[in-house]
Scaffold this active site. Structure first.
Site, PDB file in Angstrom:
ATOM      1  N   LYS A 180       0.894  -1.246  -0.065  1.00  7.25           N
ATOM      2  CA  LYS A 180       0.210   0.070  -0.068  1.00  7.25           C
ATOM      3  C   LYS A 180       0.803   1.457   0.114  1.00  7.25           C
ATOM      4  O   LYS A 180       1.514   1.317   1.040  1.00  7.25           O
ATOM      5  CB  LYS A 180      -0.762   0.019   1.303  1.00  7.25           C
ATOM      6  CG  LYS A 180      -1.915   1.124   1.107  1.00  7.25           C
ATOM      7  CD  LYS A 180      -2.397   1.609   2.520  1.00  7.25           C
ATOM      8  CE  LYS A 180      -1.828   2.540   3.498  1.00  7.25           C
ATOM      9  NZ  LYS A 180      -1.763   3.917   2.784  1.00  7.25           N
ATOM     10  N   GLU A 230      10.363   0.789  10.340  1.00  2.00           N
ATOM     11  CA  GLU A 230      11.361   1.993  10.038  1.00  2.00           C
ATOM     12  C   GLU A 230      10.592   3.293  10.139  1.00  2.00           C
ATOM     13  O   GLU A 230       9.810   3.428   9.443  1.00  2.00           O
ATOM     14  CB  GLU A 230      12.115   1.744   8.541  1.00  2.00           C
ATOM     15  CG  GLU A 230      13.359   2.322   8.625  1.00  2.00           C
ATOM     16  CD  GLU A 230      13.486   3.798   8.007  1.00  2.00           C
ATOM     17  OE1 GLU A 230      12.981   4.930   8.926  1.00  2.00           O
ATOM     18  OE2 GLU A 230      13.300   4.027   6.996  1.00  2.00           O
ATOM     19  N   CYS A 264      13.311  10.746   7.219  1.00  2.00           N
ATOM     20  CA  CYS A 264      13.383  10.218   8.615  1.00  2.00           C
ATOM     21  C   CYS A 264      14.606  10.262   9.256  1.00  2.00           C
ATOM     22  O   CYS A 264      14.703  10.385  10.457  1.00  2.00           O
ATOM     23  CB  CYS A 264      12.619   8.791   8.542  1.00  2.00           C
ATOM     24  SG  CYS A 264      13.541   7.612   7.558  1.00  2.00           S
ATOM     25  N   GLU A 323       9.993  15.143  15.650  1.00  3.09           N
ATOM     26  CA  GLU A 323      10.282  15.188  14.456  1.00  3.09           C
ATOM     27  C   GLU A 323       9.461  15.996  13.815  1.00  3.09           C
ATOM     28  O   GLU A 323       8.306  15.904  13.686  1.00  3.09           O
ATOM     29  CB  GLU A 323      10.068  13.652  13.973  1.00  3.09           C
ATOM     30  CG  GLU A 323      10.644  13.558  12.358  1.00  3.09           C
ATOM     31  CD  GLU A 323      10.577  12.062  12.018  1.00  3.09           C
ATOM     32  OE1 GLU A 323       9.607  11.364  12.292  1.00  3.09           O
ATOM     33  OE2 GLU A 323      11.175  11.694  11.268  1.00  3.09           O
TER      34      GLU A 323
END
Lengths: 290, 476
Positions: B182, B256, B290, B387
């Site tokens: 997906k 991850e 990331c 983040e």
């Protein structure tokens, strides 16, 4: 008239935290019986607070133990094997009491325990070579992957196999530089505490292995939800408890080793899985050039 | 700053259909439900295409197709034959790389310079690399007889849509698994183009299935009882949900997740190179990375000098049309992401950090955020802890190497870190102490299919890339 037989001096079985042997802070204990139902001892029944103290001790010990040379860790594990060998008779007697096995079988298990430690001791300075890599990247860079310990690992030891199973879950965790908090078999905790006495006299720094006795269903969830625990081995958890613990472990994304599908044959030579489950891979890049 | 004439890449090279179905069992099929959404070009807000929000029943169909393909075809195929399919795919990607790069920039907003020079070459390289493994798995050091897991459920993010697809699909197929993937709901187009590539490669039906959709589709896929493996790249928050949801199953999981990397610059660093590294570390892909170097830790004695050089460099960055070959900073991927970046930068100001951006014209339409730098940042500030996933750099200082390590590791994340110094022994000492899965020394944001990537702590678990990346898709 016959001489009265000498009354034995019994041992008080306590916890093993940060290299010391405290009673549970809760003051609780529980009765441990032999497989025949005879009274053996009142073992400490560790509490949530004991578990947290143990995590703190394990965290404190982590920089030193993970920073020790692999050679040094291997020597210390080998030293544990030496100490265990010296106490063979005591472990055999405890296994006969705890497990209801024959003296011959208990001897076989004690020997296998020593051999298991020797096997893992040798891995300390080899696992990095087997699991690391120099990676041929498509560019002018030096690129190296190495293994590092995950950190503080909570271990729920197998409920059966109170000595061989116990060492088979502890050794792979610590040989690579992790520190651990172990919940011993609830039914047969005494070999674990005797093992702690071996650890305490083997140059293993205090806090590297912390042993709790008591009820896994009570202790494991606290460890699974503890935010300063990096990984958890659920080998000794019953199915339902393992699910709860795995869910709680998600909160800080602990590495989780699920309980095996079938009761393991602890006498079989292990693979690398129990070490690699608690290893991280670090990859370092640096440009090459003049 | 020099004036440049516009140098746009032509978008005529891509052929976007007005509407897409799902790619299941080698066919384009309509959804069993009727939910659809539109994907827009974030640089212009123009609608690019309509796509399907796959329902639970659609996911079920896709998983069944993958299961059937695994059992009847792919799982039986010798490794050397799987390898040839993957080599074919790699070649087709190379042949169509210009088209795919344009499509990626249109749907994602990243500069064409990056999609053309970074994303696409790495995508092809990844398929090439894992193709070669397919018939050599018994030599991978993972046991004599490593076996495929079965059906892999893969959910990928929007920041590197096709590259993340490659990271997921290439090793899965090489190891003999079949997949249902997906893509993210804001960037479905290159994954849908990849479905066409599978057809061009004559990949057996059902080996790769692409289901588009948002969170609900992802949840249905990850939670499907017939998947053997879950691979996810995305936020730590969603990663946590996935880790919780697989409890009690035998599904193998790799995650991850997020990061808040420290990029540490010592006083003896080669300053110009460090400045380039800092810029690449946080402004590459608009900071939608990331492993972005979002916390700059600079040694106190060179703070002023470094910040002056950095500000000078930032003033030369060109923000604008992602298809222009001179563009350095493209569009923010979505309105939602832009809102998140704005809210966190506002928090930065409110908490007392000082904000700076170069003067930088912002286009009228689309989602944009100028390169931004915060100084006077404390470790407790949200912009130093959370983040941001945008072009925002938080600057902190340190005095000693030990303090740098302490600050760098003071984060629940542990994905990557950067070190800049000319002293070799210090690099190795730092690399040893940093609790992060990737350490870039005197460089930053380098990726290669042979090099394992993945995090410590709450940045997730498992590795992608290299020999290590095989383990995630094998029963060993």
């Amino acid at each position: 008239m016959t001489e009265p037989s000498r009354l034995a001096v019994r041992k008080t079985y306590k916890l093993y935290i940060g290299g010391a042997f405290p009673r549970s802070e809760s003051g609780r204990s529980y009765v441990v019986t032999s497989s025949k139902g005879d009274f053996l001892a009142n073992a400490s029944r560790a509490s949530r607070k004991d578990a947290r103290d143990a995590v703190q001790a394990a965290r404190k010990a982590f920089p030193g133990w993970s920073g020790a040379t692999a050679y040094n860790r291997g020597q210390i594990l080998y030293r544990v094997a030496e100490m265990l060998e010296g106490r063979r008779a005591q472990f055999v007697a405890e296994l006969v009491d705890a497990d209801g096995v024959s003296a011959r079988k208990a001897g076989e298990l004690a020997d296998a325990t020593v051999d298991r430690l020797v096997w893992y001791a040798g891995w300390s300075d080899k696992i990095g070579a087997v699991r690391g890599a120099a990676n041929p990247v498509a560019g002018p860079y030096f690129n190296l992957s190495t293994t590092e310990p995950t950190g503080v690992v909570a271990v729920v030891a197998p409920q059966g196999a109170p000595l061989l199973g116990l060492i088979s879950v502890i050794a792979p965790v610590i040989v690579t530089g992790n520190t651990c908090v172990v919940v011993a078999s609830e039914r047969a905790p005494l070999p674990a505490i005797t093992l702690a006495e071996v650890l305490a006299t083997s140059d293993l720094p205090g806090g590297v292995v912390n042993l709790l006795t008591g009820a896994a269903p009570e202790l494991a969830p606290w460890l699974a939800s503890h935010m300063d625990v990096n990984a958890i081995d659920l080998t000794g958890c019953a199915a339902e408890l393992a699910v709860t613990c795995e869910q709680q472990a998600a909160e800080n994304l602990k590495r989780v080793l699920r309980p095996p599908n079938a009761t393991p044959d602890w006498l079989a030579t292990p693979g690398l899985d129990r070490m690699t489950a608690f290893l991280e891979t670090k990859t370092v890049w640096h440009p090459t050039g003049i | 700053m020099f004036e440049y004439a516009p140098a746009p890449e032509s978008r005529d090279i891509v052929d976007i259909r007005p509407s897409y179905g799902l790619f299941i069992n080698g066919e384009w099929v309509d959804s069993l439900g009727d939910e659809r959404d539109k994907t827009v070009n974030p640089a212009s807000e123009e609608v690019l295409a309509e796509f399907t929000l796959a329902s639970e029943a659609d996911v079920d169909r896709a998983v069944s197709a993958a299961r059937k393909a695994y059992e009847s075809v792919w799982g039986q195929l010798p490794g050397r034959e799987r390898a040839k399919y993957l080599f074919r795919i790699a070649r087709i990607i190379q042949e169509r790389s210009r088209e795919l790069a344009v499509l990626e920039s249109l749907d994602n907003g990243k500069p064409i310079r990056e999609s053309r020079d970074v994303d696409l070459p790495l995508v092809a390289a990844h398929f090439f690399y894992y193709a070669g493994w397919a018939d050599k798995l018994e030599h991978a050091g993972l046991g004599a007889d490593p076996r495929a897991l079965g059906v892999a459920a893969q959910v990928i993010p929007w920041n590197f849509p096709l590259l993340m697809l490659a990271w997921k699909i290439a090793p899965a197929l090489a190891c003999g698994n079949t997949v249902v993937l997906k893509p993210a709901e804001t960037t479905p187009l290159t994954a849908l183009a990849f479905a066409e590539i599978c057809r061009q490669a004559d990949l057996p039906p059902g080996v790769v299935n692409i289901v588009t959709g948002a969170g609900a589709t992802g949840q249905a896929l990850v939670g499907h009882p017939d998947v053997d493996k879950v691979a996810f790249t995305g936020s730590t928050e969603v990663g946590r949900m996935i880790a919780r949801s697989v409890a009690g199953t035998r599904k193998k999981v790799t995650l991850e997740l997020g990061g808040k990397a420290a990029n540490i610059v010592f006083d003896d660093a080669a300053l110009d190179q460090a400045v380039e590294g800092i810029v690449n570390g946080i402004f590459f892909n608009q900071g939608h990375v990331c492993c972005a170097g979002s916390r700059l830790l600079v040694q106190e004695s060179i703070e002023t000098e470094l910040l002056d050089a950095l500000k000078r460099r930032l003033s030369t960055l060109r923000l604008g049309d992602p298809l222009d070959k001179n563009t350095d900073i493209g569009a923010i991927n979505s309105a939602a992401q832009l809102a998140k970046i704005r809210s966190l930068t506002e928090a930065g100001e409110q908490e007392g950090a000082e904000r700076w951006s170069p003067s930088c014209p912002i286009p009228d339409k689309g989602y944009w955020f100028p390169p931004t730098l915060f100084t006077g940042v404390a470790q407790s500030h949200r912009i130093a802890r959370e983040e941001i996933f945008g072009p925002v750099l938080s600057v902190l200082t340190f005095r000693t190497p030990a303090e740098a390590v302490e600050k760098a590791n003071n984060s629940p994340y542990g994905l990557s870190a950067g070190v800049w110094t000319e002293k070799g022994s210090r690099i190795l000492w730092m690399a040893d102490k940093l609790r992060a899965g990737v350490v870039w020394a005197n460089t930053f944001n380098r990726f290669d299919p042979t090099s394992p990537f993945g995090g410590y702590k709450e940045s997730g678990y498992g590795r992608e890339g290299g020999r290590h990346g095989l383990e995630a898709y094998l029963d060993v």
